[in-house]
Design an enzyme around this catalytic site. Structure first.
Site, PDB file in Angstrom:
ATOM      1  N   CYS A 146       0.782  -1.212   0.027  1.00 10.90           N
ATOM      2  CA  CYS A 146       0.046   0.026  -0.010  1.00 10.90           C
ATOM      3  C   CYS A 146       0.940   1.405  -0.072  1.00 10.90           C
ATOM      4  O   CYS A 146       1.871   1.473   0.785  1.00 10.90           O
ATOM      5  CB  CYS A 146      -0.844   0.023   1.204  1.00 10.90           C
ATOM      6  N   TRP A 148      -2.538  -2.888  -1.780  1.00 11.97           N
ATOM      7  CA  TRP A 148      -2.020  -4.337  -1.852  1.00 11.97           C
ATOM      8  C   TRP A 148      -2.661  -5.047  -0.644  1.00 11.97           C
ATOM      9  O   TRP A 148      -2.558  -4.740   0.345  1.00 11.97           O
ATOM     10  CB  TRP A 148      -0.518  -4.378  -1.477  1.00 11.97           C
ATOM     11  N   ASN A 156      -2.143   2.482   5.414  1.00  7.90           N
ATOM     12  CA  ASN A 156      -0.922   1.401   5.119  1.00  7.90           C
ATOM     13  C   ASN A 156      -0.448   0.632   6.325  1.00  7.90           C
ATOM     14  O   ASN A 156      -0.271   1.351   7.571  1.00  7.90           O
ATOM     15  CB  ASN A 156       0.364   2.200   4.443  1.00  7.90           C
ATOM     16  N   GLU A 158      18.132 -17.629  -5.877  1.00 11.58           N
ATOM     17  CA  GLU A 158      17.790 -16.290  -6.530  1.00 11.58           C
ATOM     18  C   GLU A 158      17.158 -16.576  -7.761  1.00 11.58           C
ATOM     19  O   GLU A 158      16.311 -15.860  -8.140  1.00 11.58           O
ATOM     20  CB  GLU A 158      18.843 -15.472  -6.245  1.00 11.58           C
ATOM     21  N   LYS A 169      13.233 -15.540  -8.964  1.00 15.25           N
ATOM     22  CA  LYS A 169      13.269 -14.533  -9.854  1.00 15.25           C
ATOM     23  C   LYS A 169      12.398 -14.826 -10.887  1.00 15.25           C
ATOM     24  O   LYS A 169      11.293 -14.153 -11.307  1.00 15.25           O
ATOM     25  CB  LYS A 169      14.602 -13.851 -10.408  1.00 15.25           C
ATOM     26  N   GLU A 193       8.437 -15.479  -9.658  1.00  9.86           N
ATOM     27  CA  GLU A 193       7.840 -14.099  -9.340  1.00  9.86           C
ATOM     28  C   GLU A 193       7.566 -13.330 -10.515  1.00  9.86           C
ATOM     29  O   GLU A 193       6.509 -12.840 -10.730  1.00  9.86           O
ATOM     30  CB  GLU A 193       8.350 -13.211  -8.344  1.00  9.86           C
TER      31      GLU A 193
END
Ligand code: F6R
Length: 594
Positions: free
Chosen positions: A2, A72, A96, A465, A469, A472
């Protein structure tokens, strides 16, 4: 997580708030809304979807003060009704954070006759303001915040006040002033184009802004004075600069991120400060903590650090660390790694470590963040503002900062070596970016049902990682594994629809990883390789679908170079699949709630 914004004393609040919400959109993008104060009336527009959905609605709004929100969702699904602001006739509120006792408050207020129109936790704030308002805005605000448990940054409009009120408790909020106007926002880049001077609110602060005047008090109503300072040049964002997405722009900024981080470490005297503290306290262990990508960089930094320092060095996810009895104590150097410096779990883990006596170092890209106020020392990452939700350049900056931190603790010659490695990595990162086009690799990924990443030694955290990546931004399922682990169960999932990407930058381990790839290929699985120059096992030539080569970088900077083809792979796969790599579904950049 948010983004909120407010302004007062401006010509057209709606236009300005809309622009600010575009800057804050990386914090959440499932709905957005704006309220303005127009001749004593609050007018609100809000919509499910991205900020741009508001564009046609804001054209006709007038008013010199207003508040805005990009959401969000935590409590209540994304919808028009759950979008902020939440309003009554007299008040409008953007929030928020999470009001943890909202259910109890809602029950109490409903029993008193208050009506609720959303499924959010935030709506209780506006109903409480109505309950406590007896003609005195300050009193209503103070009575309201006294009832709230959890974390909240609030901006409030009241039809009887020609400005806005801002409140901070455990969620970021910054106020700005200039040109006879006042502003507030969740982060500094959203304010950087609007005003010259800013002040970071501390927890437990209320700001009353009217025209260009802002006054402050604590939650008991006692006056506070805050010092304003110019917006640092480093927080200004310069837009896409011709790149199609922030993700690829920010990958291209990796060499500068590493270079600037090295320079900042020196400029700020981190080496001397760390060496002095290490001598005084005699650390017996180092614990690194972070979430997501920051955890992956922390884990990568543990490789080699233990040999270098001769004491235990471990990495933990912050969300786990904060809730268990820790062994952090006076002999512990606790290193909290966070791009934003606002991630709730990381900030709370740092608080817990500090409480137990540890010395806390914050490795962060945001110098005014909550984490820096908890830390004993700030180790700067100078990646510049990172807009893309997926972290890229900040990961490489963190790797450089952590290598220098361990170098500084290791003594003069180790520091010299870390410096040399970090400086040398700048050109290697640039070469990896220009060499690793990865079109074939992206095609292979895009056509796979699942993508695994494997590696050994420092290549294992790089595999983690790379997998994070890809997941996502492309939404292709997968996992990162130590190369030796795949055969202990996951090999059962390998078939022709799965792809395994092996990271091989450690020459002494290359044949071991190569045999894991052989085992995958022998069972009908497909594979690709990311390797350092001179590390490619000859046995794999012709067996795998692609090879991507990076410069051979030894030492603690190796993950910063090796990760680049994986970041590019994730980016290109996402684009190939028509995803928006800058704003992946369900995610937000700054995770300020639990
Ligand atoms: C992944 C990503 C997240 C963050 C995590 C921690 O690309 O961006 O996993 O790394 O939310 O955020 P910071 O570093 O701000 O604490």
């Amino acid at each position: 997580m948010c983004g909120i914004i407010a302004c007062a004393g401006v010509k057209c609040a709606a236009k300005l708030l809309y622009g600010g919400l575009e800057d804050l959109e990386y914090r959440g993008y499932d709905s957005a809304g704006i309220s303005v104060l127009d001749k004593g009336n609050i007018v609100t527009v809000k919509r499910k979807g991205r900020v741009c959905e508001l564009k046609p609605l804001v054209q006709k709004l007038c008013g010199s003060a207003g508040i805005g929100h990009t959401r969000w969702a935590t409590h209540g699904k994304p919808s028009d009704a759950n979008a902020h602001p939440h309003s009554s006739d007299r008040f409008s509120v953007v929030h928020n954070g999470i009001i943890e006792n909202y259910a109890q408050l809602k029950g109490e207020l409903a029993a008193e006759g208050a009506a609720f129109f959303s499924a959010t936790d935030s709506e209780v704030v506006v109903r409480l303001l109505e309950k406590y308002y007896r003609g005195d805005l300050k009193e209503a605000v103070l009575c309201t915040v006294e009832r709230l448990k959890g974390a909240f940054a609030l901006c409030i409009l009241c039809s009887e006040y020609e400005g806005f009120v801002a409140v901070r408790y455990r969620n970021p909020l910054i106020v700005g002033e200039g040109g006879g106007a006042s502003y507030a926002a969740s982060d500094m880049p959203a304010l950087s184009g609007l005003c010259k001077n800013v002040a970071v609110l501390q927890d437990g602060t209320v700001a009353f802004a009217k025209g260009g005047e802002i006054s402050f008090c604590d939650f008991k109503g006692r006056p506070l004075s805050l010092t304003f300072a110019p917006v640092p040049a480093s927080v200004r964002t310069r837009g896409l600069c011709g790149f199609p997405h922030y993700m690829i722009k920010e990958i291209n900024e990796i060499p500068a991120a590493v270079k600037n981080t090295v320079a900042a470490f020196e400029e700020q005297g981190c080496r001397q400060a760390l060496a002095r503290t290490a001598k005084r306290r005699g650390f017996s262990q180092v614990v690194l903590c972070g979430c997501g990508t920051a955890y992956n960089s922390a884990l990568a930094a543990t490789y080699g650090a233990e040999e270098l320092l001769g004491i235990p060095v471990r990495a933990e996810t912050a969300g786990e660390f904060r809730y268990r009895q820790t062994s952090a104590g006076a002999g512990t150097l606790f290193v909290a790694v966070s791009q934003s410096g606002e991630t709730a779990d990381t900030v709370e883990a740092a608080r817990a470590a500090k409480k137990s006596g540890a010395y806390v170092a914050a490795v962060t890209n945001v110098p005014y963040s909550a984490l820096t106020s908890v830390a004993d020392i700030v180790i700067p990452v100078r990646a510049g503002t990172e807009v893309c939700v997926a972290a890229t350049k900040s990961y490489c900056g963190q790797i450089a900062a952590l290598a220098l931190l361990f170098g500084a603790l290791g003594g003069a010659s180790q520091y010299k070596k870390a410096m040399r490695d970090a400086c040398g990595a700048v050109a290697m990162c640039a070469k990896a970016i220009s060499d690793c086009l990865s079109e074939d690799a992206a095609r292979a990924c895009a056509s796979s049902s699942c993508v695994y990443f494997i590696g050994r030694g420092t290549d294992y955290p790089v595999a983690l990682e790379g997998s994070l990546k890809l997941r996502e931004v492309s939404y292709i399922p997968g996992e990162g594994y130590p190369a030796g682990e795949l055969k202990h169960g996951t090999l059962a999932l390998i078939d022709g629809s799965t792809l395994t990407v092996a990271v091989i930058t450690q020459r002494e381990l290359s044949e071991k990883v190569a045999s894991a790839v052989e085992q995958i290929c022998s069972r009908g699985g497909r594979a690709g390789v990311v390797c350092a120059e001179g590390c490619a096992p000859a046995s794999l030539k012709g067996r795998v679908e692609f090879f991507m080569e990076v410069p051979a970088c030894r030492g603690m900077l190796s993950p910063a170079v090796a990760v680049i083809p994986l970041q590019l792979l994730a980016y290109r796969t996402a684009v190939m699949l028509g995803r928006d790599p800058d704003k992946p579904r369900n995610l937000a950049k700054s995770v300020t709630v639990e």
